[in-house]
Design a protein around this motif. Sequence first.
Motif, PDB file in Angstrom:
ATOM      1  N   ASP A 142       2.316  12.635  -5.078  1.00 15.55           N
ATOM      2  CA  ASP A 142       3.312  11.565  -5.169  1.00 15.55           C
ATOM      3  C   ASP A 142       3.246  10.628  -3.968  1.00 15.55           C
ATOM      4  OD1 ASP A 142       4.234  12.387  -7.625  1.00 15.55           O
ATOM      5  OD2 ASP A 142       5.985  13.440  -6.833  1.00 15.55           O
ATOM      6  N   ASP A 143       2.899  11.167  -2.797  1.00 18.33           N
ATOM      7  CA  ASP A 143       2.754  10.323  -1.607  1.00 18.33           C
ATOM      8  C   ASP A 143       1.560   9.381  -1.751  1.00 18.33           C
ATOM      9  OD1 ASP A 143       4.970  11.536  -0.450  1.00 18.33           O
ATOM     10  OD2 ASP A 143       3.764  12.999   0.647  1.00 18.33           O
ATOM     11  N   LEU A 144       0.469   9.883  -2.317  1.00 15.01           N
ATOM     12  CA  LEU A 144      -0.686   9.012  -2.582  1.00 15.01           C
ATOM     13  C   LEU A 144      -0.309   7.899  -3.554  1.00 15.01           C
ATOM     14  CD1 LEU A 144      -3.866  11.249  -3.022  1.00 15.01           C
ATOM     15  CD2 LEU A 144      -3.300   9.700  -1.157  1.00 15.01           C
ATOM     16  N   CYS A 145       0.443   8.257  -4.584  1.00 16.95           N
ATOM     17  CA  CYS A 145       0.875   7.260  -5.568  1.00 16.95           C
ATOM     18  C   CYS A 145       1.776   6.216  -4.923  1.00 16.95           C
ATOM     19  CB  CYS A 145       1.581   7.937  -6.740  1.00 16.95           C
ATOM     20  SG  CYS A 145       0.470   8.926  -7.757  1.00 16.95           S
ATOM     21  N   SER A 146       2.596   6.643  -3.978  1.00 16.21           N
ATOM     22  CA  SER A 146       3.475   5.717  -3.266  1.00 16.21           C
ATOM     23  C   SER A 146       2.662   4.738  -2.419  1.00 16.21           C
ATOM     24  CB  SER A 146       4.447   6.504  -2.384  1.00 16.21           C
ATOM     25  OG  SER A 146       5.271   5.629  -1.652  1.00 16.21           O
ATOM     26  N   ILE A 147       1.668   5.246  -1.719  1.00 18.39           N
ATOM     27  CA  ILE A 147       0.781   4.378  -0.938  1.00 18.39           C
ATOM     28  C   ILE A 147       0.094   3.371  -1.862  1.00 18.39           C
ATOM     29  CG2 ILE A 147      -1.361   4.315   0.422  1.00 18.39           C
ATOM     30  CD1 ILE A 147      -0.474   7.054   1.595  1.00 18.39           C
ATOM     31  N   ALA A 148      -0.399   3.856  -2.990  1.00 16.98           N
ATOM     32  CA  ALA A 148      -1.088   2.990  -3.950  1.00 16.98           C
ATOM     33  C   ALA A 148      -0.162   1.901  -4.475  1.00 16.98           C
ATOM     34  CB  ALA A 148      -1.649   3.820  -5.103  1.00 16.98           C
ATOM     35  N   HIS A 149       1.079   2.270  -4.804  1.00 18.96           N
ATOM     36  CA  HIS A 149       2.046   1.283  -5.289  1.00 18.96           C
ATOM     37  C   HIS A 149       2.321   0.236  -4.219  1.00 18.96           C
ATOM     38  CE1 HIS A 149       6.228  -0.198  -5.258  1.00 18.96           C
ATOM     39  NE2 HIS A 149       5.909  -0.562  -6.490  1.00 18.96           N
ATOM     40  N   ASN A 150       2.558   0.685  -2.992  1.00 16.61           N
ATOM     41  CA  ASN A 150       2.857  -0.255  -1.913  1.00 16.61           C
ATOM     42  C   ASN A 150       1.703  -1.236  -1.691  1.00 16.61           C
ATOM     43  OD1 ASN A 150       5.290   1.016  -1.561  1.00 16.61           O
ATOM     44  ND2 ASN A 150       4.658   2.180   0.226  1.00 16.61           N
ATOM     45  N   PHE A 151       0.488  -0.716  -1.742  1.00 17.33           N
ATOM     46  CA  PHE A 151      -0.683  -1.551  -1.541  1.00 17.33           C
ATOM     47  C   PHE A 151      -0.813  -2.573  -2.670  1.00 17.33           C
ATOM     48  CE2 PHE A 151      -5.146  -2.648  -1.748  1.00 17.33           C
ATOM     49  CZ  PHE A 151      -5.437  -2.918  -0.410  1.00 17.33           C
ATOM     50  N   ALA A 152      -0.726  -2.101  -3.912  1.00 17.23           N
ATOM     51  CA  ALA A 152      -0.880  -2.986  -5.075  1.00 17.23           C
ATOM     52  C   ALA A 152       0.231  -4.026  -5.142  1.00 17.23           C
ATOM     53  CB  ALA A 152      -0.920  -2.162  -6.360  1.00 17.23           C
TER      54      ALA A 152
ATOM     55  N   GLU B  66      -9.957   7.513  -7.125  1.00 19.80           N
ATOM     56  CA  GLU B  66      -9.877   6.246  -7.852  1.00 19.80           C
ATOM     57  C   GLU B  66      -8.556   5.572  -7.531  1.00 19.80           C
ATOM     58  OE1 GLU B  66      -9.273   5.305 -12.502  1.00 19.80           O
ATOM     59  OE2 GLU B  66     -11.126   6.386 -12.033  1.00 19.80           O
ATOM     60  N   LEU B  67      -8.602   4.283  -7.331  1.00 20.37           N
ATOM     61  CA  LEU B  67      -7.394   3.466  -7.162  1.00 20.37           C
ATOM     62  C   LEU B  67      -7.686   2.102  -7.764  1.00 20.37           C
ATOM     63  CD1 LEU B  67      -4.643   2.588  -6.268  1.00 20.37           C
ATOM     64  CD2 LEU B  67      -5.483   2.416  -3.919  1.00 20.37           C
ATOM     65  N   LYS B  68      -7.158   1.915  -8.959  1.00 21.14           N
ATOM     66  CA  LYS B  68      -7.369   0.670  -9.691  1.00 21.14           C
ATOM     67  C   LYS B  68      -6.025   0.072 -10.055  1.00 21.14           C
ATOM     68  CE  LYS B  68     -11.659   2.312 -11.709  1.00 21.14           C
ATOM     69  NZ  LYS B  68     -12.347   2.721 -12.932  1.00 21.14           N
ATOM     70  N   THR B  69      -5.999  -1.248 -10.086  1.00 25.80           N
ATOM     71  CA  THR B  69      -4.779  -1.943 -10.479  1.00 25.80           C
ATOM     72  C   THR B  69      -5.125  -3.064 -11.441  1.00 25.80           C
ATOM     73  OG1 THR B  69      -3.741  -1.468  -8.350  1.00 25.80           O
ATOM     74  CG2 THR B  69      -2.758  -3.210  -9.666  1.00 25.80           C
ATOM     75  N   LYS B  70      -4.335  -3.154 -12.501  1.00 27.32           N
ATOM     76  CA  LYS B  70      -4.434  -4.263 -13.451  1.00 27.32           C
ATOM     77  C   LYS B  70      -3.256  -5.186 -13.190  1.00 27.32           C
ATOM     78  CE  LYS B  70      -6.565  -1.832 -17.320  1.00 27.32           C
ATOM     79  NZ  LYS B  70      -6.405  -1.426 -18.721  1.00 27.32           N
ATOM     80  N   TYR B  71      -3.562  -6.444 -12.877  1.00 30.71           N
ATOM     81  CA  TYR B  71      -2.537  -7.475 -12.757  1.00 30.71           C
ATOM     82  C   TYR B  71      -2.525  -8.233 -14.071  1.00 30.71           C
ATOM     83  CZ  TYR B  71      -2.530  -6.261  -7.872  1.00 30.71           C
ATOM     84  OH  TYR B  71      -2.423  -5.561  -6.701  1.00 30.71           O
ATOM     85  N   ILE B  72      -1.349  -8.283 -14.701  1.00 30.10           N
ATOM     86  CA  ILE B  72      -1.247  -8.790 -16.059  1.00 30.10           C
ATOM     87  C   ILE B  72      -0.264  -9.951 -16.112  1.00 30.10           C
ATOM     88  CG2 ILE B  72      -0.702  -8.193 -18.454  1.00 30.10           C
ATOM     89  CD1 ILE B  72      -1.137  -5.180 -17.450  1.00 30.10           C
ATOM     90  N   LYS B  73      -0.729 -11.053 -16.628  1.00 24.17           N
ATOM     91  CA  LYS B  73       0.132 -12.215 -16.863  1.00 24.17           C
ATOM     92  C   LYS B  73       0.524 -12.176 -18.332  1.00 24.17           C
ATOM     93  CE  LYS B  73       1.857 -16.275 -15.770  1.00 24.17           C
ATOM     94  NZ  LYS B  73       2.881 -16.498 -14.804  1.00 24.17           N
TER      95      LYS B  73
END
Length: 138
Positions: A4-14, A89-96
């Motif tokens: 969950d801490d890794l997910c939090s870092i990922a969210h903050n970064f994205a 893996e750390l991927k993010t989709k930015y969606i309009k």
Amino acid sequence: MKFDDLCSIAHNFADSFGSGASLLFNSYGFVPYDDAEQSPDGVLEIDFLSGAVISGTMSPVMEKFVSMSPGVLADLCVRHGASSELFAELKTKYIKTAVGREFVVTVVDRGGRSRSDRYDGSYGKRLNPKKHPPVSSS
């Protein structure tokens, strides 16, 4: 480190990357949602570990910041007492979308645990799929 801490870092970064005024990158004026809007399917998908765009159309300005992302992520991880090596893996989709913007963060750790979470692109809050079903991109 807990998953969950890794997910939090990922969210903050994205979320910071998507804000257009990122203190992590010490810059402003790059907005991935603008590039997503220019993409045929309204999506810009970024692999932050490799600093590469997976899908979508990318402007030269965005290309610069995407290429910087592995180093900036490593710095953020150190500030949280972690290492970017903990991510497989750390991927993010930015969606309009037709009604706004959102982002989806996918995290996989070295142990194989994975999670994808959908967030509001303006406020960075997790979207409840029951209240906010996915909408197609614009």
